[in-house]
Design a protein around this motif. Sequence first.
Motif, PDB file in Angstrom:
ATOM      1  N   ALA A  43     -15.364   7.494  -6.165  1.00  0.00           N
ATOM      2  CA  ALA A  43     -16.488   6.569  -5.928  1.00  0.00           C
ATOM      3  C   ALA A  43     -16.080   5.114  -6.151  1.00  0.00           C
ATOM      4  CB  ALA A  43     -17.684   6.933  -6.808  1.00  0.00           C
ATOM      5  N   TRP A  44     -14.857   4.777  -5.795  1.00  0.00           N
ATOM      6  CA  TRP A  44     -14.412   3.395  -5.897  1.00  0.00           C
ATOM      7  C   TRP A  44     -15.066   2.528  -4.827  1.00  0.00           C
ATOM      8  CZ3 TRP A  44      -8.767   5.441  -6.209  1.00  0.00           C
ATOM      9  CH2 TRP A  44      -8.439   5.726  -7.539  1.00  0.00           C
ATOM     10  N   LEU A  45     -15.332   3.136  -3.666  1.00  0.00           N
ATOM     11  CA  LEU A  45     -15.956   2.427  -2.552  1.00  0.00           C
ATOM     12  C   LEU A  45     -17.191   3.190  -2.096  1.00  0.00           C
ATOM     13  CD1 LEU A  45     -12.781   1.652  -0.366  1.00  0.00           C
ATOM     14  CD2 LEU A  45     -13.871   0.139  -2.041  1.00  0.00           C
ATOM     15  N   ARG A  75      -8.812  -3.740  -1.917  1.00  0.00           N
ATOM     16  CA  ARG A  75     -10.200  -3.788  -2.379  1.00  0.00           C
ATOM     17  C   ARG A  75     -10.295  -3.452  -3.874  1.00  0.00           C
ATOM     18  NH1 ARG A  75     -14.424  -4.212  -4.175  1.00  0.00           N
ATOM     19  NH2 ARG A  75     -16.502  -3.804  -3.319  1.00  0.00           N
ATOM     20  N   LEU A  76      -9.392  -2.613  -4.343  1.00  0.00           N
ATOM     21  CA  LEU A  76      -9.444  -2.171  -5.738  1.00  0.00           C
ATOM     22  C   LEU A  76      -8.679  -3.081  -6.691  1.00  0.00           C
ATOM     23  CD1 LEU A  76      -8.917   1.662  -5.227  1.00  0.00           C
ATOM     24  CD2 LEU A  76     -11.073   0.402  -5.396  1.00  0.00           C
ATOM     25  N   ARG A  77      -7.591  -3.717  -6.203  1.00  0.00           N
ATOM     26  CA  ARG A  77      -6.742  -4.475  -7.134  1.00  0.00           C
ATOM     27  C   ARG A  77      -6.097  -5.700  -6.483  1.00  0.00           C
ATOM     28  NH1 ARG A  77      -4.266  -3.257 -12.171  1.00  0.00           N
ATOM     29  NH2 ARG A  77      -3.809  -5.343 -12.954  1.00  0.00           N
ATOM     30  N   GLY A  78      -6.718  -6.229  -5.449  1.00  0.00           N
ATOM     31  CA  GLY A  78      -6.218  -7.451  -4.844  1.00  0.00           C
ATOM     32  C   GLY A  78      -4.852  -7.290  -4.209  1.00  0.00           C
ATOM     33  N   THR A  79      -4.128  -8.405  -4.108  1.00  0.00           N
ATOM     34  CA  THR A  79      -2.817  -8.388  -3.448  1.00  0.00           C
ATOM     35  C   THR A  79      -1.820  -7.440  -4.115  1.00  0.00           C
ATOM     36  OG1 THR A  79      -3.117 -10.629  -2.576  1.00  0.00           O
ATOM     37  CG2 THR A  79      -0.857  -9.824  -2.761  1.00  0.00           C
ATOM     38  N   PRO A  80      -1.705  -7.419  -5.453  1.00  0.00           N
ATOM     39  CA  PRO A  80      -0.786  -6.438  -6.055  1.00  0.00           C
ATOM     40  C   PRO A  80      -1.134  -5.002  -5.671  1.00  0.00           C
ATOM     41  CG  PRO A  80      -1.438  -8.074  -7.683  1.00  0.00           C
ATOM     42  CD  PRO A  80      -2.321  -8.287  -6.493  1.00  0.00           C
ATOM     43  N   GLY A  81      -2.426  -4.681  -5.649  1.00  0.00           N
ATOM     44  CA  GLY A  81      -2.827  -3.337  -5.249  1.00  0.00           C
ATOM     45  C   GLY A  81      -2.458  -3.046  -3.813  1.00  0.00           C
ATOM     46  N   ALA A  82      -2.641  -4.033  -2.913  1.00  0.00           N
ATOM     47  CA  ALA A  82      -2.290  -3.845  -1.507  1.00  0.00           C
ATOM     48  C   ALA A  82      -0.807  -3.567  -1.346  1.00  0.00           C
ATOM     49  CB  ALA A  82      -2.693  -5.083  -0.702  1.00  0.00           C
ATOM     50  N   LEU A  83       0.024  -4.322  -2.072  1.00  0.00           N
ATOM     51  CA  LEU A  83       1.473  -4.136  -1.962  1.00  0.00           C
ATOM     52  C   LEU A  83       1.905  -2.781  -2.513  1.00  0.00           C
ATOM     53  CD1 LEU A  83       2.626  -7.711  -3.045  1.00  0.00           C
ATOM     54  CD2 LEU A  83       2.698  -6.742  -0.740  1.00  0.00           C
ATOM     55  N   VAL A  84       1.374  -2.415  -3.681  1.00  0.00           N
ATOM     56  CA  VAL A  84       1.755  -1.142  -4.293  1.00  0.00           C
ATOM     57  C   VAL A  84       1.210   0.030  -3.480  1.00  0.00           C
ATOM     58  CG1 VAL A  84       1.435   0.332  -6.324  1.00  0.00           C
ATOM     59  CG2 VAL A  84       1.999  -2.093  -6.605  1.00  0.00           C
TER      60      VAL A  84
END
Length: 405
Positions: A43-45, A75-84
């Motif tokens: 249920a993150w989104l 959406r969950l962790r910004g740019t670091p989340g997108a990269l990871v």
Amino acid sequence: METTGRVSLGTIAREWGRIGITGFGGPPAHILLLRRLCVERRAWLSPEEFEDGIAATNLLPGPASTQLAILTARRLRGTPGALVGGACFIAPGLALILALAVLFLAGDPPRWVLGAAAGAGAAVPAVAVQAATSLVPVSFTRAGRGRGARARWAGYALAGALAAVLTGPWLVLVLIASGLAEIAVRDRGRRLARTRGHGPTQGGGTGRERPRRTRAGLLPLAAGLPALGGLGAVAWVAFKVGALSYGGGFVIIPLMQNDAVDRYHWMTDGQFLNAVALGQVTPGPVVQTVAVVGYAAAGIAGGLLAAAVAFAPSFLLVILGGRYFDRLRADARVQDFLTGAGPAVIGAIAGSALPLAAALGPGWQWAVLAGALLWLVAARRGVVLALLAAGAAGVIAAAAGLPLS
């Protein structure tokens, strides 16, 4: 989409990596797994946020399901989340496809490996036909019910098919021209409607300014890469794959085949068929076929470089352009462009089946193709199973001493 949560990068790496390992079956499987994770299990989104993400990524060039993985992680962790998240989603399929490339493109592979490759490759044109036919209903409905709209739809589809067969690397110009033509037609219709006092027609403008294209600055830099030769040429081919694949990975197959086989002679037609088949039976998008092309050109370094360059536009578009996605979806001219380019993409995907089929040789390969067409197009069954069965047929043909090319 802006970040709203603080999900740990370790969690993103683990969950997106798991999807990267189990995501056999292409974009539908990827979207289903992402939805189960982000909407149903954690249920993150919200369902609406997830559907908006699908719609937004379908507006972009490049592998849409990979971009959705990057976008949901952002959406969950910004740019670091997108990269990871994006890296962990891509890495398992990339590692597997490069391992298979080493096996299938070895200098003297076992005969059963050659048979499996020839069998799976024989089914690839049927996969292209299935990919095209699956897109027709939505695209045809989007065009509208008017006679003129449907005639244009057919014209764009025919242009895309002819371009895939005849123009090779210039295919993308036909796709762009189809989109621009539809913008012109619908803009004219809106102007006429306003002149007559009827207001905007269906699909009319919103008055919102279109966002600037975030990838525009990349083109002058990338244009100089072919002159470098070697890895520069690999990077240029991969850039075109990543930046120009509107409508799914299969639309860039003719472009990739022209470069890999005809222009740079990195592969034979048969080896390219094998590369496309590997892109289908491994987890991840068909765009990862470019890693096999890169391996054929320059070994493991070439494969890794090709993958990095091909996926770079997706990361940049999502990370730098994510905040503009809502405005992009609301822009009438963007929607008009997609209404015109969509059928051209479908035609191009269907048309790509012809040069792929032209690479087939022995009669048993044509029998495999016929069976794959029945399985995929008539029965509408799964791609991965079809390719595995075709590969098994090739192993049997090799064991029986039948010619493989």
